[in-house]
Write a protein that holds these residues in place. Structure first.
Motif, PDB file in Angstrom:
ATOM      1  N   UNK A  14       1.266 -11.057   8.582  1.00 57.94           N
ATOM      2  CA  UNK A  14       1.709 -10.444   9.839  1.00 57.94           C
ATOM      3  C   UNK A  14       1.711 -11.479  10.961  1.00 57.94           C
ATOM      4  N   UNK A  15       0.690 -12.330  10.981  1.00 59.17           N
ATOM      5  CA  UNK A  15       0.635 -13.375  12.000  1.00 59.17           C
ATOM      6  C   UNK A  15       1.827 -14.320  11.879  1.00 59.17           C
ATOM      7  N   UNK A  16       2.194 -14.651  10.628  1.00 64.55           N
ATOM      8  CA  UNK A  16       3.347 -15.526  10.410  1.00 64.55           C
ATOM      9  C   UNK A  16       4.637 -14.855  10.870  1.00 64.55           C
ATOM     10  N   UNK A  17       4.765 -13.581  10.623  1.00 58.89           N
ATOM     11  CA  UNK A  17       5.973 -12.866  11.060  1.00 58.89           C
ATOM     12  C   UNK A  17       6.068 -12.822  12.579  1.00 58.89           C
ATOM     13  N   UNK A  18       4.915 -12.731  13.242  1.00 58.49           N
ATOM     14  CA  UNK A  18       4.897 -12.689  14.701  1.00 58.49           C
ATOM     15  C   UNK A  18       5.170 -14.065  15.304  1.00 58.49           C
ATOM     16  N   UNK A  19       4.636 -15.109  14.645  1.00 60.11           N
ATOM     17  CA  UNK A  19       4.738 -16.475  15.168  1.00 60.11           C
ATOM     18  C   UNK A  19       5.188 -17.411  14.046  1.00 60.11           C
ATOM     19  N   UNK A  20       6.455 -17.353  13.680  1.00 62.00           N
ATOM     20  CA  UNK A  20       6.934 -18.026  12.467  1.00 62.00           C
ATOM     21  C   UNK A  20       6.901 -19.549  12.506  1.00 62.00           C
ATOM     22  N   UNK A  21       6.833 -20.183  13.676  1.00 60.51           N
ATOM     23  CA  UNK A  21       6.873 -21.651  13.696  1.00 60.51           C
ATOM     24  C   UNK A  21       5.487 -22.285  13.823  1.00 60.51           C
ATOM     25  N   UNK A  31      -2.777 -15.388  27.685  1.00 60.38           N
ATOM     26  CA  UNK A  31      -3.668 -14.260  27.396  1.00 60.38           C
ATOM     27  C   UNK A  31      -2.920 -13.143  26.665  1.00 60.38           C
ATOM     28  N   UNK A  32      -1.716 -12.835  27.122  1.00 65.55           N
ATOM     29  CA  UNK A  32      -0.940 -11.754  26.490  1.00 65.55           C
ATOM     30  C   UNK A  32      -0.669 -12.048  25.018  1.00 65.55           C
ATOM     31  N   UNK A  33      -0.281 -13.298  24.714  1.00 66.77           N
ATOM     32  CA  UNK A  33       0.012 -13.635  23.327  1.00 66.77           C
ATOM     33  C   UNK A  33      -1.264 -13.820  22.513  1.00 66.77           C
ATOM     34  N   UNK A  34      -2.368 -14.161  23.177  1.00 63.66           N
ATOM     35  CA  UNK A  34      -3.654 -14.190  22.478  1.00 63.66           C
ATOM     36  C   UNK A  34      -4.003 -12.793  21.963  1.00 63.66           C
ATOM     37  N   UNK A  35      -3.782 -11.803  22.780  1.00 57.23           N
ATOM     38  CA  UNK A  35      -4.065 -10.426  22.365  1.00 57.23           C
ATOM     39  C   UNK A  35      -3.154 -10.006  21.214  1.00 57.23           C
ATOM     40  N   UNK A  36      -1.902 -10.434  21.242  1.00 60.17           N
ATOM     41  CA  UNK A  36      -0.978 -10.130  20.142  1.00 60.17           C
ATOM     42  C   UNK A  36      -1.453 -10.799  18.862  1.00 60.17           C
ATOM     43  N   UNK A  37      -1.804 -12.075  18.957  1.00 60.33           N
ATOM     44  CA  UNK A  37      -2.255 -12.813  17.785  1.00 60.33           C
ATOM     45  C   UNK A  37      -3.539 -12.245  17.223  1.00 60.33           C
ATOM     46  N   UNK A  49       6.143 -19.789  21.746  1.00 59.01           N
ATOM     47  CA  UNK A  49       7.311 -19.451  22.548  1.00 59.01           C
ATOM     48  C   UNK A  49       7.104 -19.422  24.046  1.00 59.01           C
ATOM     49  N   UNK A  50       5.915 -19.829  24.527  1.00 64.33           N
ATOM     50  CA  UNK A  50       5.691 -19.880  25.974  1.00 64.33           C
ATOM     51  C   UNK A  50       6.402 -21.083  26.578  1.00 64.33           C
TER      52      UNK A  50
END
Length: 440
Positions: free
Chosen positions: A351-358, A337-343, A320-321
């Motif tokens: 959980x990873x799929x729910x955060x980044x579904x595509x 970096x911010x989304x790397x920490x989330x992932x 989504x960036x």
């Protein structure tokens, strides 16, 4: 039988992007070339160039048409005609007479030379003008040059001073390429390196000369670097992998254990492995290196505006960036970096799929690694300020049409921009730095 055009074939990057460039003066000949695509070529009179791009998974033929001033003309209402064939060369390594296309470098020198010799023979018997030396293996640096030419041509920067051009950082599956323009003075004073690398070369584009720094970093592409990172933890847990993942990765015959830690992924520990893979402490034979001992070109005005293409854009689009439906996105590296920490904080693949579904299922277990790597190579490897605005580029608008960023147009541009007046005399070599009409 009279020869009707020019044929050139080259292999770019370690996944061997096989490029056969044909120039022809009559559309009827091109009709036969792309007959399997089911399209007839019709367009304004001009010079046609056909580029066969032999990538990792398929071969794509691209047809371009230029007028005498090297302006891109439309064919069937489009800036290019293309057709894909689901065939690759590697499966023909032991049967080179039945040529398809793929990763020649990884087949070994003897096998890819057999295949190239078959292609040379085919071209020598074709109706195209042909020189044996046009069948060659080119480094990833040349792909960077072609991308620089493509983007700056489409943006209308060709013809302007080098300081008004933009730099390109591209990631493909095997390599990362950096390319930007430097001044004539910088080109003349470029250092001689003990390992024999040629970082700055001269190029003639649409009656203008530019001096381009370019370097291809292998194995730092999107998939190749995964193997490099896994080397540091092949017999132990890898903190870049999402919790619960325990598989093996086969990378061209090399098997890597891919085991997540019981405690899951960790941004800090993953980054340690990534920085090791970047080889930041490699010997720098000359002042100012990026990583892995490579010279950075010295910087300058041609590096002030940076465009990220290929995998850098695509990884951003997955989380989504960036967005594949829009031409470009301005961003800061801090977003990776911010989304790397989330992932890396995801406790399971679900959980990873729910955060980044595509994110594709194949890439999801590696997402923490991929995002940490993109941030690290750009910030630590190339030294880009994480707070600096850069542009991720997917397509360029050219005369009312959208053109996907690709190296093949740059390859065609170099061919038709040659200073030779006769098409049959066009060589596939770099120009001397002692040429006229200098822009840089």
């Amino acid at each position: 039988m009279a020869k009707l055009g020019i044929a050139s074939i080259s292999l770019l990057s370690l996944f061997a992007l096989l490029s056969l460039q044909f120039c022809a003066s009559d559309a009827g000949l091109l009709n036969r070339i792309v007959a399997s695509g089911g399209q007839e070529i019709s367009g304004d009179n001009g010079r046609y160039v056909v580029v066969f791009d032999a990538g990792k998974f398929m071969t794509t033929v691209h047809v371009f048409n230029f007028d005498q001033n090297v302006n891109l003309l439309k064919i069937n209402g489009s800036l290019e005609v293309s057709h894909q064939v689901q065939e690759v060369l590697s499966s023909y390594a032991d049967n080179p007479a039945a040529v398809a296309i793929d990763e020649l470098f990884l087949l070994g020198e003897k096998k890819y030379e057999k295949i190239l010799n078959v292609i040379r023979d085919l071209l020598s018997e074709s109706p195209f003008l042909y020189k044996s030396e046009w069948v060659t293996i080119l480094p990833g640096a040349k792909q960077g040059v072609y991308l620089w030419e493509t983007i700056n041509y489409l943006m209308g920067n060709v013809g302007r001073d080098y300081s008004k051009t933009v730099a390109v950082l591209n990631q493909d599956v095997a390599t990362v390429q950096m390319a930007y323009a430097v001044s004539l003075k910088a080109a003349i004073n470029a250092p001689k390196l003990p390992r024999g690398e040629e970082y700055i070369t001269a190029h003639h584009i649409q009656s203008n000369n530019y001096y381009l720094y370019s370097h291809g970093y292998f194995p730092y592409g999107a998939y190749a670097v995964r193997a490099e990172i896994l080397k540091y933890t092949n017999d132990s847990y890898n903190y870049c992998m999402t919790s619960g993942y325990n598989e093996q990765m086969n990378y061209y015959g090399e098997i890597y254990n891919v085991r997540a830690s019981p405690s899951g992924s960790s941004y800090e520990k993953c980054r340690e492995n990534v920085l090791q893979a970047l080889n930041l402490k490699a010997t720098c034979y000359i002042k100012n290196c990026t990583f892995d001992g490579a010279w950075n070109g010295g910087g300058g005005a041609g590096l002030e505006k940076i465009y990220l293409t290929g995998g850098f854009h695509n990884t951003g689009a997955d989380v989504g960036i960036t967005n594949r439906d829009i031409p470009s996105t301005d961003l800061k590296l801090l977003e990776y970096e911010e989304l790397a920490k989330v992932s890396c904080g995801a406790k399971s693949l679900e959980e990873a799929h729910n955060l980044f579904p595509i994110v594709p299922a194949f890439d999801l277990p590696y997402l923490c690694m991929d995002l940490v790597y993109v941030y690290s190579i750009l910030a630590d490897g190339f030294g880009i300020d994480p707070t600096e605005v850069v542009t991720a580029l997917n397509t360029v608008q050219y005369e009312g049409s959208s053109f996907r960023v690709q190296w093949t147009l740059g390859a065609a541009l170099e061919l038709v921009s040659s200073k030779h007046t006769k098409m049959e005399d066009i060589p596939n070599v770099l120009l001397s730095s002692h040429t006229s009409n200098q822009v840089a």
